[in-house]
Scaffold this active site. Structure first.
Site, PDB file in Angstrom:
ATOM      1  N   ASP A  67       0.813  -1.213   0.000  1.00  0.00           N
ATOM      2  CA  ASP A  67       0.000   0.000   0.000  1.00  0.00           C
ATOM      3  C   ASP A  67       0.852   1.270   0.000  1.00  0.00           C
ATOM      4  O   ASP A  67       2.081   1.221   0.206  1.00  0.00           O
ATOM      5  CB  ASP A  67      -0.948   0.001   1.207  1.00  0.00           C
ATOM      6  N   ASN A 136      -7.360  -3.237  14.453  1.00  0.00           N
ATOM      7  CA  ASN A 136      -8.748  -3.516  14.061  1.00  0.00           C
ATOM      8  C   ASN A 136      -8.832  -4.702  13.086  1.00  0.00           C
ATOM      9  O   ASN A 136      -9.872  -4.938  12.490  1.00  0.00           O
ATOM     10  CB  ASN A 136      -9.392  -2.272  13.436  1.00  0.00           C
ATOM     11  N   HIS A 138      -7.078  -5.033  10.272  1.00  0.00           N
ATOM     12  CA  HIS A 138      -6.843  -4.748   8.848  1.00  0.00           C
ATOM     13  C   HIS A 138      -5.544  -5.391   8.361  1.00  0.00           C
ATOM     14  O   HIS A 138      -4.607  -5.603   9.128  1.00  0.00           O
ATOM     15  CB  HIS A 138      -6.911  -3.243   8.542  1.00  0.00           C
ATOM     16  N   GLU A 143      -9.660  -2.103   5.438  1.00  0.00           N
ATOM     17  CA  GLU A 143     -10.251  -1.799   6.733  1.00  0.00           C
ATOM     18  C   GLU A 143     -11.522  -2.629   6.938  1.00  0.00           C
ATOM     19  O   GLU A 143     -12.122  -3.104   5.972  1.00  0.00           O
ATOM     20  CB  GLU A 143     -10.616  -0.303   6.776  1.00  0.00           C
TER      21      GLU A 143
HETATM   22  C1  F6R Z   1       1.593  -1.609   6.120  1.00  0.00           C
HETATM   23  C2  F6R Z   1       0.251  -2.137   6.218  1.00  0.00           C
HETATM   24  C3  F6R Z   1      -0.524  -2.183   7.485  1.00  0.00           C
HETATM   25  C4  F6R Z   1       0.341  -2.532   8.703  1.00  0.00           C
HETATM   26  C5  F6R Z   1      -0.510  -2.542   9.975  1.00  0.00           C
HETATM   27  C6  F6R Z   1       0.332  -2.770  11.214  1.00  0.00           C
HETATM   28  O1  F6R Z   1       2.074  -1.695   4.802  1.00  0.00           O
HETATM   29  O2  F6R Z   1      -0.262  -2.522   5.222  1.00  0.00           O
HETATM   30  O3  F6R Z   1      -1.561  -3.119   7.375  1.00  0.00           O
HETATM   31  O4  F6R Z   1       0.922  -3.783   8.510  1.00  0.00           O
HETATM   32  O5  F6R Z   1      -1.177  -1.321  10.099  1.00  0.00           O
HETATM   33  O6  F6R Z   1       1.165  -1.670  11.382  1.00  0.00           O
HETATM   34  P1  F6R Z   1       2.339  -1.658  12.452  1.00  0.00           P
HETATM   35  O7  F6R Z   1       3.300  -2.702  12.015  1.00  0.00           O
HETATM   36  O8  F6R Z   1       2.923  -0.282  12.380  1.00  0.00           O
HETATM   37  O9  F6R Z   1       1.706  -1.987  13.770  1.00  0.00           O
END
Ligand code: F6R
Length: 242
Positions: A67, A136, A138, A143
């Site tokens: 992303d 959450n 995701h 989301e």
């Molecule tokens: C990042 C992504 C997100 C993260 C998730 C966890 O490319 O796609 O899904 O993997 O938000 O983020 P952290 O590792 O910062 O807790």
């Protein structure tokens, strides 16, 4: 599904790096699906170390990231392209022209998303997709919602994600409110998935994802249907596992 419960974040990083490196050793021209955020940084650090010691060669590797924030240029320090350069690409011998991240500067969302789907097809699909998980549930920026979005799409980030990401920005206002992300089908099409998580804040989402009902309200729950998932998580994230 294989679940590795490791002691702490550091062990999680090392174990994840071993699995990523194993993929590259087994298939030097692997297509690696990569993630940003706090969770993979230890793994990337370890990969860089192995490369610098002469033990890991990225010269034939292709990467596709999950992303990118909509509206951020690759040289913006908050962009995911910048993150990947800083944490991995600039420190290993990967051909940067074969590292792909959605184009955050493409204002036409349809165009940006179609182009990214095409890139994933052109590189022949993903061999191993690394995933973090949001509190959450995701994955990527898929989301919680009413449906599983299939392919790359533009998302409005939820309040909780904007809040979670605010730590990387000067203020809440500066956190982008939209992102381009691979869809659930793009992720599920990967041959193998490596899901990593650390800390109590991820425990509930991880539990719901691995053992709860499969629902778009917990996007990572779809991974229960994937035939080759490895989870590496630390004791705090897996405290419910006993
Ligand atoms: C990042 C992504 C997100 C993260 C998730 C966890 O490319 O796609 O899904 O993997 O938000 O983020 P952290 O590792 O910062 O807790």
């Amino acid at each position: 599904m294989i679940i590795y419960k490791v002691k702490n974040e550091e062990e999680m990083g090392k174990k994840a790096a071993s699995i990523l490196a194993a993929q590259i050793l087994m298939k030097p021209n692997a297509v690696m699906g990569l993630a940003t955020g706090s969770t993979p940084t230890g793994a990337y650090q370890q990969l860089v170390k192995w490369h610098q010691q002469g033990d890991l060669d990225f010269s034939q590797v292709t990467s596709v990231n999950l992303d990118e924030y909509r509206g951020l240029a690759g040289d913006n320090p908050q962009s995911y392209r910048y993150f990947m350069n800083e944490h991995l690409f600039s420190h290993v011998n990967i051909d940067k022209s074969r590292t792909f991240v959605p184009d955050g500067l493409e204002a036409d969302a349809d165009k940006a998303c179609q182009a990214y789907n095409q890139i994933i097809r052109d590189v022949g699909g993903i061999d191993l997709q690394l995933l973090g998980i949001g509190p959450n549930g995701h994955i990527g920026f898929n989301e919680p919602g009413e449906v599983f979005e299939k392919e790359t799409h533009c998302v409005d980030l939820t309040e909780s994600t904007i809040r979670a990401n605010a730590r990387f920005f000067d203020s809440m206002e500066k956190v982008p409110k939209q992102a381009y992300t691979m869809g659930i089908k793009n992720i599920m099409d990967a041959k193998k998935i490596l899901l990593i998580a650390s800390g109590e804040a991820k425990a509930e989402a991880l539990h719901q994802s691995l053992y709860g009902p499969i629902t778009p309200q917990v996007p990572a729950s779809i991974l229960q249907l994937h035939p080759d998932v490895t989870v590496v998580a630390d004791e705090s994230a897996l405290h419910w596992m006993g």
